[in-house]
Design a protein around this motif. Structure first.
Motif, PDB file in Angstrom:
ATOM      1  N   GLU A   2       0.971  -1.289   0.010  1.00 28.29           N
ATOM      2  CA  GLU A   2      -0.018  -0.057  -0.074  1.00 28.29           C
ATOM      3  C   GLU A   2       0.846   1.295  -0.057  1.00 28.29           C
ATOM      4  O   GLU A   2       0.537   2.208  -0.654  1.00 28.29           O
ATOM      5  N   GLU A   3       2.046   1.306   0.733  1.00 31.57           N
ATOM      6  CA  GLU A   3       2.878   2.434   0.764  1.00 31.57           C
ATOM      7  C   GLU A   3       3.301   2.508  -0.505  1.00 31.57           C
ATOM      8  O   GLU A   3       3.707   3.761  -1.021  1.00 31.57           O
ATOM      9  N   ALA A   4       3.825   1.473  -1.304  1.00 31.75           N
ATOM     10  CA  ALA A   4       4.617   1.448  -2.539  1.00 31.75           C
ATOM     11  C   ALA A   4       3.651   2.124  -3.564  1.00 31.75           C
ATOM     12  O   ALA A   4       3.879   2.963  -4.358  1.00 31.75           O
ATOM     13  N   TYR A   5       2.502   1.523  -3.271  1.00 35.80           N
ATOM     14  CA  TYR A   5       1.279   2.048  -4.315  1.00 35.80           C
ATOM     15  C   TYR A   5       0.948   3.551  -4.167  1.00 35.80           C
ATOM     16  O   TYR A   5       0.820   4.100  -5.438  1.00 35.80           O
ATOM     17  N   GLN A   6       0.924   4.080  -3.077  1.00 35.62           N
ATOM     18  CA  GLN A   6       0.475   5.536  -2.684  1.00 35.62           C
ATOM     19  C   GLN A   6       1.668   6.342  -3.467  1.00 35.62           C
ATOM     20  O   GLN A   6       1.271   7.264  -3.916  1.00 35.62           O
ATOM     21  N   THR A   7       2.723   5.994  -3.114  1.00 32.86           N
ATOM     22  CA  THR A   7       4.042   6.634  -3.834  1.00 32.86           C
ATOM     23  C   THR A   7       4.028   6.603  -5.217  1.00 32.86           C
ATOM     24  O   THR A   7       4.176   7.953  -5.665  1.00 32.86           O
ATOM     25  N   ALA A   8       3.941   5.583  -5.707  1.00 29.03           N
ATOM     26  CA  ALA A   8       3.868   5.515  -7.040  1.00 29.03           C
ATOM     27  C   ALA A   8       2.565   6.531  -7.776  1.00 29.03           C
ATOM     28  O   ALA A   8       2.772   7.059  -8.638  1.00 29.03           O
ATOM     29  N   LYS A   9       1.528   6.319  -7.255  1.00 32.76           N
ATOM     30  CA  LYS A   9       0.256   6.876  -7.691  1.00 32.76           C
ATOM     31  C   LYS A   9       0.425   8.432  -7.549  1.00 32.76           C
ATOM     32  O   LYS A   9       0.227   9.054  -8.821  1.00 32.76           O
ATOM     33  N   ALA A  10       1.127   8.790  -6.543  1.00 26.93           N
ATOM     34  CA  ALA A  10       1.331  10.408  -6.206  1.00 26.93           C
ATOM     35  C   ALA A  10       2.321  10.753  -7.627  1.00 26.93           C
ATOM     36  O   ALA A  10       2.122  11.922  -8.102  1.00 26.93           O
ATOM     37  N   SER A  11       3.318  10.074  -7.759  1.00 30.11           N
ATOM     38  CA  SER A  11       4.393  10.467  -8.711  1.00 30.11           C
ATOM     39  C   SER A  11       3.800  10.557  -9.983  1.00 30.11           C
ATOM     40  O   SER A  11       4.144  11.353 -10.782  1.00 30.11           O
ATOM     41  N   LEU A  12       3.066   9.553 -10.640  1.00 32.26           N
ATOM     42  CA  LEU A  12       2.420   9.551 -11.723  1.00 32.26           C
ATOM     43  C   LEU A  12       1.448  10.571 -11.743  1.00 32.26           C
ATOM     44  O   LEU A  12       1.389  11.213 -13.177  1.00 32.26           O
ATOM     45  N   LEU A  13       0.630  10.853 -10.926  1.00 32.35           N
ATOM     46  CA  LEU A  13      -0.393  11.983 -11.199  1.00 32.35           C
ATOM     47  C   LEU A  13       0.317  13.422 -11.371  1.00 32.35           C
ATOM     48  O   LEU A  13       0.001  14.262 -12.062  1.00 32.35           O
ATOM     49  N   HIS A  14       1.559  13.570 -10.438  1.00 30.36           N
ATOM     50  CA  HIS A  14       2.067  14.743 -10.733  1.00 30.36           C
ATOM     51  C   HIS A  14       3.073  14.783 -11.874  1.00 30.36           C
ATOM     52  O   HIS A  14       2.755  15.907 -12.622  1.00 30.36           O
ATOM     53  N   ALA A  33      -0.602   7.485 -21.174  1.00 31.08           N
ATOM     54  CA  ALA A  33       0.406   6.450 -20.620  1.00 31.08           C
ATOM     55  C   ALA A  33       0.218   6.437 -18.956  1.00 31.08           C
ATOM     56  O   ALA A  33       0.134   5.319 -18.468  1.00 31.08           O
ATOM     57  N   VAL A  34       0.080   7.605 -18.433  1.00 33.73           N
ATOM     58  CA  VAL A  34      -0.073   7.634 -17.166  1.00 33.73           C
ATOM     59  C   VAL A  34      -1.353   7.021 -16.467  1.00 33.73           C
ATOM     60  O   VAL A  34      -1.486   6.116 -15.591  1.00 33.73           O
ATOM     61  N   TYR A  35      -2.468   7.219 -17.471  1.00 36.82           N
ATOM     62  CA  TYR A  35      -3.810   6.638 -17.232  1.00 36.82           C
ATOM     63  C   TYR A  35      -3.740   5.150 -17.181  1.00 36.82           C
ATOM     64  O   TYR A  35      -4.317   4.410 -16.565  1.00 36.82           O
ATOM     65  N   ASP A  36      -2.927   4.717 -18.226  1.00 32.30           N
ATOM     66  CA  ASP A  36      -2.782   3.190 -18.386  1.00 32.30           C
ATOM     67  C   ASP A  36      -1.963   2.578 -17.245  1.00 32.30           C
ATOM     68  O   ASP A  36      -2.596   1.412 -16.720  1.00 32.30           O
ATOM     69  N   TRP A  37      -1.091   3.043 -16.620  1.00 36.41           N
ATOM     70  CA  TRP A  37      -0.567   2.648 -15.689  1.00 36.41           C
ATOM     71  C   TRP A  37      -1.122   2.922 -14.188  1.00 36.41           C
ATOM     72  O   TRP A  37      -0.979   1.737 -13.690  1.00 36.41           O
ATOM     73  N   LEU A  38      -1.685   3.847 -14.016  1.00 31.73           N
ATOM     74  CA  LEU A  38      -2.564   4.017 -13.157  1.00 31.73           C
ATOM     75  C   LEU A  38      -3.732   3.091 -12.917  1.00 31.73           C
ATOM     76  O   LEU A  38      -4.298   2.260 -12.039  1.00 31.73           O
ATOM     77  N   SER A  39      -4.216   2.646 -14.207  1.00 33.41           N
ATOM     78  CA  SER A  39      -5.236   1.683 -14.200  1.00 33.41           C
ATOM     79  C   SER A  39      -4.917   0.364 -13.770  1.00 33.41           C
ATOM     80  O   SER A  39      -5.394  -0.518 -13.093  1.00 33.41           O
ATOM     81  N   ARG A  40      -3.733   0.014 -14.219  1.00 34.87           N
ATOM     82  CA  ARG A  40      -3.138  -1.411 -14.121  1.00 34.87           C
ATOM     83  C   ARG A  40      -2.941  -1.331 -12.472  1.00 34.87           C
ATOM     84  O   ARG A  40      -2.790  -2.663 -11.910  1.00 34.87           O
TER      85      ARG A  40
END
Length: 606
Positions: free
Chosen positions: A522-534, A545-552
């Motif tokens: 969960e910690e890794a997920y939240q960090t990666a999600k914030a970075s991708l959105l930023h 590409a960001v949307y695709d990775w966020l969906s996966r």
């Protein structure tokens, strides 16, 4: 001066005729497949719902492409890819054998009753005109098929000339006795293996019989052998294929061998009947028509024989050629004897449920490794989709067996402690099934995602907290966005290992370790999600590409949550103590969130 053709010239004519026939057959088959596009796949999927539909489809498509061998190989390929079930493909193959008799009728009606040049040459001219003006299109494919049709009959015309010039003495003298028919059958098998086309062997036999070089009985023996010889191509196509593809090849061999044995047994009376009918209808016993009619009738006889035998045949073949995935789909602990004793049934269900969880976690780990778990990201794995599909099918079949066993157990009288645990066991099985289906999708996506060298646009991402980009020659393009998601997939793989009900970590505090692994994920997920959105908001990378990775990553998180719920509920199940009070109520007090496995969020996972 003797102007008759020499033996060498006639031999060349025969070889040229065979070559033209095979060339025309290849052009006809390839052209029709190109013209059909994906229609063949749709037809096979839509027209094979029942065995009668499958039989008719096999007959019609083989009559169209003029090659039972091509249809058999296509059916094996579709079974191998999971587009056709074994039973559906079985009747397509049986129909293709019957459809191969259409070639004989075309040869008898057109090749021997009409002047070949009158229609073959226009077909070739029109076909090549379409091919040249529509190269690579459906029109070009149709043109190649038309040209192939004309070339095929030019080959038949050359064969006729060659056999008429050679005379009866050129072939080994075989009679219509049983040894002679068996030798003729072996000759048919050898010719078909050599030419790789039973239609070519049939055409050779028809031209030989028409030229008086071979009696009808011997020609019938060669035709029977040709039907057996055509199975070799299917056997070769099934080597290294799926279990269902190997079963289909075995069914093809059994069908043709059984049909051949019956045809040899009834050869004489059947030929006498065909001759009498021919004389009654036409006033003459045309040998070519007799042979073509015999070929049709003995293939029809094979279909009629297999109609009542198909059920036992399918059951027999399904028990053979099994793979590890199919063995995994069979319950290891569940049987009717256990179901009669509810307490034993509950213990067996727990063991089988642990197996189901192990298979689901195994699929999840393999699917995770198809995504970036390290840098550099490895290349796609060949046939990974097929393997994941087989694993998912095994899990779903095993879950179905567990559900049936629960239903069977619940019909009898049972202790309250047993009755209250059955719904919880089904809930756990649903979590494992949902995890497997979600991770199958994640794995297929990962295996088909272009790697860094194929998607240089991904290299534009520079994540917060990461060092500035090194020179272009120091890091491969696309490393940054992949590096962002690597920790998430690594944490997911660690969780699936910790939550495996049959894993080595279960003896070392499995539920606690699974909780720790889930928190790390969960910690890794939240960090990666914030970075991708930023990065997506900053315009430094393709937003799609960001949307695709966020969906996966969201799918991955959902799978982790399903696995966590299943592992915690499984660990919380009480021991069977024979008492109704105390521990039995505790697992049912677990929150019911996630029933059916639909909620991806953390708030439903408590």
């Amino acid at each position: 001066m003797n102007s008759s053709p020499t033996f060498g010239m006639l031999t060349v004519s025969l070889l040229g005729g065979i070559g033209l026939f095979l060339l025309g057959m290849t052009m006809l088959t390839d052209g029709l497949k190109l013209a059909a596009g994906r229609a063949l796949e749709r037809i096979l999927a839509a027209w094979t719902r029942t065995r009668l539909h499958g039989l008719a489809t096999g007959v019609l498509l083989t009559a169209l492409v003029q090659s039972s061998t091509a249809m058999t190989v296509a059916a094996i390929g579709f079974v191998n890819a999971g587009l056709l079930s074994f039973t559906s493909a079985l009747w397509v193959v049986f129909g293709s054998n019957l459809g191969s008799s259409v070639t004989g009728w075309l040869v008898a009606w057109i090749g021997f009753k009409m002047k070949v040049d009158a229609f073959a040459l226009p077909f070739i001219g029109l076909g090549m005109a379409l091919k040249l003006t529509g190269e690579g299109t459906r029109r070009g494919g149709l043109g190649m098929a038309l040209a192939g049709f004309g070339v095929l009959f030019l080959g038949i015309d050359l064969l006729k000339e060659g056999f008429e010039g050679l005379g009866p003495q050129a072939l080994p003298q075989l009679d219509g006795t049983l040894p002679g028919v068996i030798l003729a059958g072996l000759l048919g098998i050898g010719l078909t293996i050599l030419l790789q086309a039973s239609s070519a062997t049939l055409t050779l036999v028809l031209t030989a019989v028409a030229g008086g070089m071979m009696p009808v009985e011997v020609g019938a023996g060669v035709v029977i052998g040709a039907n057996v010889g055509t199975t070799l191509t299917g056997i070769l196509a099934a080597i290294g294929a799926t279990s269902n593809a190997r079963r289909l090849a075995a069914a093809h061999v059994l069908f043709n061998v059984v049909t051949a044995v019956v045809a040899v047994a009834v050869l004489s009376p059947l030929l006498r009947l065909i001759h009498a009918v021919g004389v009654w209808l036409t006033g003459s016993g045309d040998a070519v028509t007799q042979l073509v009619l015999f070929h049709t009738l003995f293939n029809l006889l094979g279909v009629l024989l297999m109609w009542p035998l198909s059920g036992p045949l399918v059951r027999f073949l399904l028990a053979r050629f099994t793979t590890a995935d199919e063995d995994a789909a069979r319950p290891r602990y569940l049987d009717r004897n256990v179901a009669a004793v509810p307490v034993l049934a509950l213990q067996a269900l727990r063991h089988e449920l642990a197996r189901l969880g192990h298979l689901a976690m195994q699929l999840a780990r393999e699917a995770t490794r198809l995504n970036p778990v390290a840098l550099p990201w490895t290349a796609p794995v060949p046939q990974a989709d097929v393997r994941l599909g087989r694993q998912l099918q095994s899990i779903e079949q095993l879950q179905l067996q567990i559900g049936k066993f629960v239903s069977e157990t619940s019909r009898g009288a049972m202790h309250k402690e047993v009755a209250t645990q059955l719904p919880e066991l089904l809930r756990i099985a649903t979590h494992f099934d949902t995890l497997a289906r979600v991770m199958h999708h994640v794995g297929v996506q990962g295996n088909h995602t272009p790697r860094a060298d194929e998607s240089p646009g991904l290299s534009l991402l520079i994540l917060p907290g990461m060092p500035e980009r090194a020179p272009a020659d120091a890091a491969p393009p696309g490393t940054d966005i992949v590096a962002c998601v690597v920790p998430v997939f690594t944490a997911a793989e660690a969780f699936f290992a910790a939550a495996d009900p049959e894993g080595t970590q279960q003896a070392q505090g499995g539920p606690w370790l699974a909780g720790e692994a889930r928190a790390a994920f969960e910690e890794a997920y939240q960090t990666a999600k914030a970075s991708l959105l930023h990065a997506g908001a900053g315009g430094g990378v393709d937003v799609n590409a960001v949307y695709d990775w966020l969906s996966r990553l969201s799918d991955l998180r959902r799978a982790v949550e399903q696995g966590y719920k299943a592992s915690q509920r499984l660990a919380a199940l009480p021991e069977l103590s024979g008492q109704t009070e105390g521990g039995a109520a505790q697992p049912l007090g677990y929150p019911a969130a996630g029933d059916g496995g639909a909620s991806p969020g953390m708030e439903s996972a408590e």
